[in-house]
Design an enzyme around this catalytic site. Structure first.
Site, PDB file in Angstrom:
ATOM      1  N   GLU A   1       0.889  -1.218  -0.073  1.00  0.00           N
ATOM      2  CA  GLU A   1       0.070  -0.036   0.000  1.00  0.00           C
ATOM      3  C   GLU A   1       0.859   1.209  -0.033  1.00  0.00           C
ATOM      4  OE1 GLU A   1      -3.464   2.019   3.015  1.00  0.00           O
ATOM      5  OE2 GLU A   1      -3.157  -0.192   2.920  1.00  0.00           O
ATOM      6  N   ASP A   2       2.027   1.169   0.776  1.00  0.00           N
ATOM      7  CA  ASP A   2       2.668   2.480   0.972  1.00  0.00           C
ATOM      8  C   ASP A   2       4.194   2.456   0.383  1.00  0.00           C
ATOM      9  OD1 ASP A   2       0.550   3.254   2.283  1.00  0.00           O
ATOM     10  OD2 ASP A   2       1.298   2.599   4.297  1.00  0.00           O
TER      11      ASP A   2
END
Length: 621
Positions: free
Chosen positions: A83-84
């Site tokens: 996600e990051d």
């Protein structure tokens, strides 16, 4: 220096894990940490600390507080990587295998241009759908949320409110339903602390002050219990005080409408005895219960036996309230070490536990049903109403236990047994007593449903059910029923066959009036352009309530003749009757159902023909 301390914490975790996990898996967990540290190396949390502190903390919760195995621990270290950071799910799959990649994928929020309902609900749905395959992803997400809540003080107030609201609405109830009481309790209280900091602080101080004032009294009571346990050769048993959190007390205060000083159940005393295969837990619990009630007076109706009837999340214990020598009622829970462990690890404590397995299977079926029949806006309401409430256990006359959400009604019970039973439910017998199907049930009730094939659901039934199963069936049944195309004036109550006129409202709906209605005459003079020609014809599927007033000379059997005329000769449904006799003159009002004005005229003619009847006329409220 920061990373040296972090590395040291990881080595401590790995040392603990090496006691129950083989060396190859320990090395894989170390590799996952190194991979996550590299992926997040340029990132920091809002608090300013290196971002890797968060995956490490989540992994510790998964490993230590949930006791999960190597795959979920590895996924916990990697849960924010896709996600990051620049790495993808495919990268994780290649390095750590498909199982880890699946778990990470479930907890990774999907970025979309357009969400089906909202970003938050889509994320809930994504996680809950994973339960159809594997519960571990939900547990990783709970661990992630727990650490986020523990460190929420670094966030802006608006972010705090958003995250705390999600936690109170979704994550804490989920932990409760999975039997993870420790996590549920902490999530609830952290959410309350950030949503209502002033109320939280006041209640926390009140609890601390009360426990200090009761310390000596409770210590004396517990000391007496411990001596009794020892005297009865119940060795290694112990006692403890468990304080309920500020959030639990706040809920009790609001539910009962009282202040802190008058709310009950702010703490309880737990007696914990060793678990052994040499005796049954029920026998030991009853032995301790008998011993206690030989010495202390038991509060009537205070026993709750969750050993024979566990909650749907698997919780077991034996509860009773006892009168102490100082004159106060104290709540006592009698539990084995196994039961206490179960309240901490919930669905994870016994992998083959029947209640949890049944609940998970029931949850899977519910999710499939919602996916097939529900609109997205109703998705979370369906979930929360059916699974995120406290339970009540009720019984069929044959002794079958049925677990329903708190505040469920006899109608919920009927639909839970079978949709046909709910569809034609006419009345209930609760503990042998005749009741409405809208009666709210309590734990231990024995419920029997009476049916009538002529009964059909009405829209108001939706206001008296809370389970998703009942609501979804009712929506489906009501949508299949014919609907009246018009609204009827509440003053003149037009019937098919009457001379009528319609008036169109701003929302497009049409209200029918009799042509001699005063309201219709007034509207015609003010809103003549809204008049609509309407053909209001009789339909055998629709009945309309009408009310008539009867004046007659009193005589024997007059009332029974009225009832016989309506129900037996004319075969109509009589819903209301009121009669009064003054000075030999009878005034009677009746409400019954008809299809049309012609049928009403026929009824009036039949009643008028009854001996001693002087006048019959329709009443328009």
């Amino acid at each position: 220096m920061e990373y040296k301390m972090i590395d040291k914490g990881v080595e401590e975790l790995l040392a603990l894990l090496s006691r129950r996990i083989d060396s190859d898996d320990v090395n894989r967990i170390r590799e996952a940490y190194e991979f996550a540290k590299e992926a997040h190396k340029d990132q920091r949390r809002k608090s300013g600390e290196p971002y890797i502190m968060h995956p490490l903390a989540v992994a510790r919760v998964v490993a230590e507080e949930l006791g999960l195995g190597p795959e979920p621990i590895i996924a916990a270290f990697l849960h924010d990587v896709a996600e990051d950071t620049q790495y993808s799910i495919e990268d994780i799959k290649e390095k750590f295998g498909p199982d880890v990649a699946f778990l990470v994928n479930v907890v990774t929020k999907k970025k979309k241009k357009h969400y089906e309902s909202s970003k938050q609900i889509d994320n809930y749905k994504q996680m809950l759908d994973s339960l159809q395959y594997d519960i571990r992803a939900l547990l990783i997400k709970l661990a992630d949320r727990l650490h986020n809540m523990r460190t929420l003080n670094s966030m802006r107030p608006d972010k705090q409110m958003k995250i705390a609201g999600e936690t109170d609405y979704f994550y804490a109830p989920l932990a409760h339903r999975l039997g993870l009481y420790h996590i549920k309790r902490e999530l609830e209280n952290l959410s309350f602390r950030y949503r209502c900091p002033r109320d939280y602080a006041i209640l926390a101080q009140e609890v601390e002050r009360e426990m200090e004032s009761k310390q000596s009294e409770l210590a004396g009571f517990m000391s007496k219990i411990e001596r009794m346990l020892a005297d009865n050769d119940i060795m290694l048993a112990r006692t403890e005080i468990v304080c309920r959190g500020p959030y639990s007390i706040w809920k009790k205060m609001h539910a009962s409408g009282c202040d802190y000083n008058h709310v009950s159940g702010k703490y309880y005393i737990r007696i914990i005895y060793p678990y052994s295969h040499e005796y049954s837990e029920k026998d030991m619990s009853l032995r301790i219960y008998s011993m206690l009630t030989d010495r202390f007076k038991e509060k009537p109706c205070s026993v709750a036996n969750y050993i024979d009837s566990p909650k749907e999340n698997g919780y077991q214990s034996f509860h009773v309230k006892l009168l102490t020598d100082s004159g106060s009622w104290e709540e006592v829970h009698i539990s084995s070490e196994r039961m206490v462990r179960k309240s901490q690890f919930g669905c994870l404590s016994e992998r083959n536990d029947g209640n949890i397995a049944n609940w998970i299977e029931k949850f899977k079926n519910l999710l499939k049903d919602i996916a097939n029949h529900s609109k997205e806006v109703e998705y979370m309401d369906g979930i929360t109403s059916s699974f995120y409430n406290d339970d009540v256990t009720v019984f069929t006359p044959q002794g079958q236990a049925v677990i329903l959400p708190k505040d469920a009604t006899a109608l919920d019970f009927a639909f839970e047994i079978h949709s046909q039973l709910g569809e034609h439910a006419q009345y209930a017998r609760v503990n042998g007593r005749l009741c409405s199907i809208k009666t709210v049930l309590s734990s231990g009730d024995c419920v029997e449903i009476g049916i009538n094939e002529k009964i059909e659901p009405t829209p108001d039934w939706l206001n008296h059910v809370i389970t998703y199963k009942a609501k979804s069936h009712l929506h489906s049944l009501l949508n299949k029923q014919k609907r009246i195309e018009y609204n009827r004036c509440e003053n003149c109550h037009p019937l098919p066959g009457d001379e009528v006129i319609g008036f169109r409202a701003e929302d497009g709906s049409i209200t029918l009036h009799r042509r001699d209605c005063k309201t219709a005459i007034r509207l015609a003079s003010q809103k003549g352009d809204d008049i609509v020609a309407v053909n209001f014809e009789e339909d055998k599927d629709f009945l309309y309530p009408v009310k008539v007033a009867i004046t007659a000379i009193d005589r024997q059997h007059l009332l029974s003749d009225f009832i016989d005329c309506i129900t037996n000769r004319l075969k109509l449904s009589l819903t209301y009757i009121l009669t009064e006799s003054v000075d030999e003159i009878v005034n009677c009002s009746m409400t019954f159902m008809v299809h049309s004005s012609a049928e009403l005229e026929e009824v009036i003619a039949h009643i008028s023909a009854i001996e001693a009847v002087e006048e019959v006329k329709q009443i328009l409220d």
